[in-house]
Design an enzyme around this catalytic site. Structure first.
Site, PDB file in Angstrom:
ATOM      1  N   TRP A  62     -12.932 140.395 100.711  1.00 32.98           N
ATOM      2  CA  TRP A  62     -11.552 140.835 100.571  1.00 32.98           C
ATOM      3  C   TRP A  62     -10.912 141.621 101.294  1.00 32.98           C
ATOM      4  O   TRP A  62      -9.874 141.486 101.811  1.00 32.98           O
ATOM      5  CB  TRP A  62     -11.696 141.252  98.760  1.00 32.98           C
ATOM      6  N   HIS A 122     -24.242 142.798  96.768  1.00 27.34           N
ATOM      7  CA  HIS A 122     -23.517 143.399  95.665  1.00 27.34           C
ATOM      8  C   HIS A 122     -23.555 142.420  94.597  1.00 27.34           C
ATOM      9  O   HIS A 122     -22.517 141.778  94.251  1.00 27.34           O
ATOM     10  CB  HIS A 122     -22.193 143.519  96.221  1.00 27.34           C
ATOM     11  N   GLU A 137     -25.680 145.852  90.929  1.00 28.53           N
ATOM     12  CA  GLU A 137     -25.861 146.107  89.495  1.00 28.53           C
ATOM     13  C   GLU A 137     -26.071 144.966  88.539  1.00 28.53           C
ATOM     14  O   GLU A 137     -25.474 144.054  88.403  1.00 28.53           O
ATOM     15  CB  GLU A 137     -24.350 146.610  89.023  1.00 28.53           C
ATOM     16  N   GLU A 182     -22.741 154.302  93.874  1.00 33.71           N
ATOM     17  CA  GLU A 182     -21.369 153.793  93.659  1.00 33.71           C
ATOM     18  C   GLU A 182     -20.744 154.822  92.427  1.00 33.71           C
ATOM     19  O   GLU A 182     -21.499 154.964  91.367  1.00 33.71           O
ATOM     20  CB  GLU A 182     -21.288 152.312  93.143  1.00 33.71           C
TER      21      GLU A 182
HETATM   22  C1  IDC Z   1     -14.256 145.779  90.907  1.00 32.16           C
HETATM   23  C2  IDC Z   1     -13.256 146.061  91.866  1.00 32.16           C
HETATM   24  C3  IDC Z   1     -12.150 145.097  91.428  1.00 32.16           C
HETATM   25  C4  IDC Z   1     -12.554 143.509  91.647  1.00 32.16           C
HETATM   26  C5  IDC Z   1     -13.813 143.321  90.791  1.00 32.16           C
HETATM   27  C6  IDC Z   1     -14.521 142.052  91.045  1.00 32.16           C
HETATM   28  O1  IDC Z   1     -12.745 147.463  91.946  1.00 32.16           O
HETATM   29  O2  IDC Z   1     -11.043 145.140  92.375  1.00 32.16           O
HETATM   30  O3  IDC Z   1     -11.544 142.846  91.238  1.00 32.16           O
HETATM   31  O4  IDC Z   1     -14.856 144.552  91.181  1.00 32.16           O
HETATM   32  O5  IDC Z   1     -15.384 141.866  90.051  1.00 32.16           O
HETATM   33  C7  IDC Z   1     -18.498 148.206  89.517  1.00 32.16           C
HETATM   34  C8  IDC Z   1     -18.903 147.133  90.773  1.00 32.16           C
HETATM   35  C9  IDC Z   1     -17.634 146.786  91.613  1.00 32.16           C
HETATM   36  C10 IDC Z   1     -16.399 146.924  90.528  1.00 32.16           C
HETATM   37  C11 IDC Z   1     -16.071 148.193  90.063  1.00 32.16           C
HETATM   38  C12 IDC Z   1     -14.972 148.326  89.350  1.00 32.16           C
HETATM   39  O6  IDC Z   1     -20.229 147.430  91.330  1.00 32.16           O
HETATM   40  O7  IDC Z   1     -17.944 145.578  91.937  1.00 32.16           O
HETATM   41  O8  IDC Z   1     -15.355 146.704  91.384  1.00 32.16           O
HETATM   42  N1  IDC Z   1     -17.365 148.481  89.135  1.00 32.16           N
HETATM   43  O9  IDC Z   1     -14.969 147.468  88.149  1.00 32.16           O
HETATM   44  N2  IDC Z   1     -19.728 148.668  88.689  1.00 32.16           N
HETATM   45  C13 IDC Z   1     -18.854 149.416  87.863  1.00 32.16           C
HETATM   46  C14 IDC Z   1     -17.461 149.389  88.281  1.00 32.16           C
END
Ligand code: IDC
Length: 330
Positions: free
Chosen positions: A64, A129, A167, A255
């Site tokens: 993205w 990821h 995750e 993270e």
């Molecule tokens: C989120 C991004 C968001 C995107 C989404 C996609 O912030 O913009 O639309 O992913 O699925 C995680 C994940 C990480 C997440 C983030 C927030 O590793 O990919 O990003 N998050 O939700 N784990 C806990 C929180």
């Protein structure tokens, strides 16, 4: 002419680090000072065996926001105290590596990021990821091929770490993750005996207690991921850290943010401070999500800021400013 050349070479050797492809890095950098990192007991240590902390920014998905993967931007972050970049490559979400994305192109973005970090003398995490794919075994074949390629390509780089499954979720058990991890560790170790490998844990990399009860044996330089979002995750999760360390588990916060787990919504600075008290107490490494200007509260850059280099503190979002300040404090 010859004299000038000899002089230049002498000065270069005295002051600079000559990289294998001829790039010269002059200033003292985190990597020139700390070298290859290792795990000693439950701690991440530098080449001299001294506890060392990575303070990182994670990219958003490079599918993205690849424009943020550039050396100038990483240089700006380094000036703010960041010594590590995590390159998040989604596998199954929109145009991810295993879901229709252009593999060659994604690999070239990683290559650009790794080389930019090396030129800056900072560390870099190559992050597989997984998210919508839930279980890392879903794309095992692709993961094996990917990590074989990466570890071969970067085996001589002192600054590269691997995060092999962001995750795991959707009920994926630790036994399944462990099975996957052992296979990927074998692939990486065939090329690179030393790099730090970070393994995700069940339930969105939260259940380090399960990993602590049954860690991966017979391998060096393995760490285990704990992720948190402070407006959602509180003391019950945080308390797993000392308990896991007591059992001998090296924990790495690859993270985190102070927003809700959605990456948006409320910011909880007070809870964030409590998380950072723990981070400071145990000298843990931590990486904040995410280095982009998407209009959500976890973004570390203000949505109104369009530039991708020449980034100053004033361009950071509320969470970005908080992290830079707090990371400086630990
Ligand atoms: C989120 C991004 C968001 C995107 C989404 C996609 O912030 O913009 O639309 O992913 O699925 C995680 C994940 C990480 C997440 C983030 C927030 O590793 O990919 O990003 N998050 O939700 N784990 C806990 C929180």
């Amino acid at each position: 002419m010859k004299k000038i050349l000899v002089c230049f070479l002498a000065v270069t050797i005295m002051l600079g680090t000559v990289l294998s492809d001829g790039v010269v890095v002059f200033a003292k950098t985190p990597v020139s000072q700390h070298g290859r990192l290792q795990v000693k007991g439950v701690n991440l240590v530098d080449r001299k065996g001294k506890t060392f902390r990575l303070k990182g920014f994670s990219t958003h998905g490079i599918n993205w926001f690849e424009e943020y993967v550039n050396q100038d931007a990483f240089h700006d972050l380094k000036k703010m105290g960041i010594n590590c970049i995590r390159l998040a490559m989604y596998t199954a979400d929109y145009n991810g590596y295993c879901s229709g994305g252009d593999k060659k192109h994604l690999e070239s973005v990683i290559d650009k990021g790794v080389k930019a970090c090396r030129a800056e003398g900072i560390y870099v995490i190559i992050d597989w990821h997984i998210l919508n794919d839930c279980n890392p075994n879903t794309n095992l074949k692709e993961a094996k091929k990917f990590f074989k390629k990466m570890s071969k390509r970067y085996k001589n780089y002192k600054n590269v770490l691997y995060e092999i499954c962001n995750e795991p979720n959707g009920g994926t058990t630790w036994a399944e993750i462990k099975k996957y991890a052992k296979k990927i560790i074998k692939v990486i170790r065939a090329n690179d005996k030393k790099a730090i490998i970070i393994v995700g844990t069940p339930n969105w990399s939260q259940r380090i207690d399960e990993a602590a009860n049954s860690p991966i044996k017979g391998q060096k330089n393995i760490m285990y991921a704990m992720h948190f979002y402070a407006a959602t995750h509180k003391a019950d999760l945080r308390n797993l850290i000392p308990a896991a360390r007591k059992k001998g588990l090296p924990v790495f916060i690859s993270e985190c943010n102070i927003t809700e787990a959605s990456g948006n919504g409320r910011i909880d600075k007070a809870e964030g401070k409590r998380w950072f008290q723990t981070i400071r107490k145990y000298k843990l490494s931590c990486v904040a999500w995410s280095f982009c200007n998407k209009d959500e509260s976890a973004s570390l850059i203000k949505p109104s800021v369009k530039k991708i280099k020449g980034i100053k503190k004033k361009d950071l979002s509320k969470t970005g400013k908080w992290f830079v300040k707090t990371i400086g404090w630990i």
